[in-house]
Design a protein around this motif. Structure first.
Motif, PDB file in Angstrom:
ATOM      1  N   VAL A 191      76.778   6.502  18.094  1.00 27.28           N
ATOM      2  CA  VAL A 191      75.451   7.223  17.655  1.00 27.28           C
ATOM      3  C   VAL A 191      76.469   6.461  16.238  1.00 27.28           C
ATOM      4  N   ILE A 192      75.835   6.819  15.420  1.00 28.19           N
ATOM      5  CA  ILE A 192      75.938   6.615  14.221  1.00 28.19           C
ATOM      6  C   ILE A 192      75.313   7.637  12.531  1.00 28.19           C
ATOM      7  N   GLU A 193      76.726   8.268  12.413  1.00 28.57           N
ATOM      8  CA  GLU A 193      76.800   9.726  11.998  1.00 28.57           C
ATOM      9  C   GLU A 193      76.787   9.246  10.308  1.00 28.57           C
ATOM     10  N   GLY A 194      75.894   9.510   9.104  1.00 24.48           N
ATOM     11  CA  GLY A 194      76.202   9.731   8.012  1.00 24.48           C
ATOM     12  C   GLY A 194      75.860   8.101   7.401  1.00 24.48           C
ATOM     13  N   GLY A 195      76.109   7.889   5.796  1.00 29.35           N
ATOM     14  CA  GLY A 195      75.131   6.718   5.691  1.00 29.35           C
ATOM     15  C   GLY A 195      73.987   6.910   5.959  1.00 29.35           C
ATOM     16  N   GLY A 196      73.707   7.595   4.711  1.00 30.61           N
ATOM     17  CA  GLY A 196      71.837   7.385   4.660  1.00 30.61           C
ATOM     18  C   GLY A 196      71.577   6.792   3.655  1.00 30.61           C
ATOM     19  N   ALA A 197      70.117   6.150   3.590  1.00 32.87           N
ATOM     20  CA  ALA A 197      69.536   5.408   2.698  1.00 32.87           C
ATOM     21  C   ALA A 197      70.277   5.661   1.226  1.00 32.87           C
ATOM     22  N   TYR A 198      71.044   5.963   1.010  1.00 32.90           N
ATOM     23  CA  TYR A 198      71.224   6.703  -0.886  1.00 32.90           C
ATOM     24  C   TYR A 198      73.016   6.107  -0.702  1.00 32.90           C
ATOM     25  N   LYS A 244      72.341  14.994  11.752  1.00 36.59           N
ATOM     26  CA  LYS A 244      71.441  14.670  11.979  1.00 36.59           C
ATOM     27  C   LYS A 244      72.016  12.628  12.254  1.00 36.59           C
ATOM     28  N   VAL A 245      71.669  12.406  12.901  1.00 39.22           N
ATOM     29  CA  VAL A 245      72.022  11.393  13.404  1.00 39.22           C
ATOM     30  C   VAL A 245      71.300  10.015  13.868  1.00 39.22           C
ATOM     31  N   TYR A 246      72.034   8.519  14.106  1.00 38.71           N
ATOM     32  CA  TYR A 246      70.880   8.241  14.985  1.00 38.71           C
ATOM     33  C   TYR A 246      71.800   7.841  15.836  1.00 38.71           C
ATOM     34  N   MET A 247      70.867   7.507  17.290  1.00 39.30           N
ATOM     35  CA  MET A 247      71.824   7.615  18.509  1.00 39.30           C
ATOM     36  C   MET A 247      71.084   6.809  19.562  1.00 39.30           C
ATOM     37  N   CYS A 248      71.956   5.690  20.019  1.00 40.26           N
ATOM     38  CA  CYS A 248      71.282   4.684  20.771  1.00 40.26           C
ATOM     39  C   CYS A 248      71.662   4.972  22.505  1.00 40.26           C
ATOM     40  N   PHE A 249      70.948   4.475  23.521  1.00 46.14           N
ATOM     41  CA  PHE A 249      71.262   4.617  24.916  1.00 46.14           C
ATOM     42  C   PHE A 249      70.935   2.551  25.083  1.00 46.14           C
TER      43      PHE A 249
END
Length: 150
Positions: free
Chosen positions: A73-80, A114-119
């Motif tokens: 899970v990658i949380e935070g560190g948005g585009a800006y 809101k996160v980016y998650m990989c399985f």
């Protein structure tokens, strides 16, 4: 003709080795467990640890995973974001994977964020990118065949 027979023999041996390597992954399913912030050490990408290095890193462990599904899970560190100060990466075993049993990454909601998650499914697969064993085997076989005939 003799070289062709030797080539065929080598290919058969390599296929048998590839099948045994793939079945070995099925026997042991572990996942990396850590978080990039706090007392649990650094899990940020690039992830420099392998199965043996992880034992010496505080806050990083390879835990058995009954489901066989690992997550990242990658949380935070948005585009800006200028830097990754507010970014957290967590690696863990998940109770179950996607319904279609396919490895994937996607934006989603996890713990109300809101996160980016990989399985992924496989032994220590949530380390990051890796070259499949079968791909290495095929490449080495083709190289060997080319050396014999050229």
């Amino acid at each position: 003709m003799k070289q062709l027979g030797l080539c065929f023999f080598i290919v058969v041996i390599l296929v048998i080795i590839a099948i045994s390597l793939e079945s070995t992954d099925a026997l042991l399913r572990r996942c990396y467990q850590c978080r990039s912030r706090g007392d649990l050490g650094s899990c940020k990408d690039p992830f420099p640890f392998n199965a043996t290095d992880g034992a010496n890193e505080p806050g990083l462990s390879a835990v058995p995973c009954a489901s066989g599904w690992c997550g990242k899970v990658i949380e935070g560190g948005g585009a800006y974001a200028v830097d990754d100060y507010d970014q957290a990466i967590q690696r863990m075993c998940v109770q179950r994977g996607p319904d279609d049993n396919q490895d994937r990454c996607a934006n989603t909601i996890y713990n109300y964020k809101k996160v980016y998650m990989c399985f992924c499914q496989g032994d220590l697969c949530n380390a990051g990118y890796s070259v499949p064993k079968l791909g290495i085997l095929i490449t080495s076989t083709l190289t060997l065949i080319l050396k014999i005939f050229v």
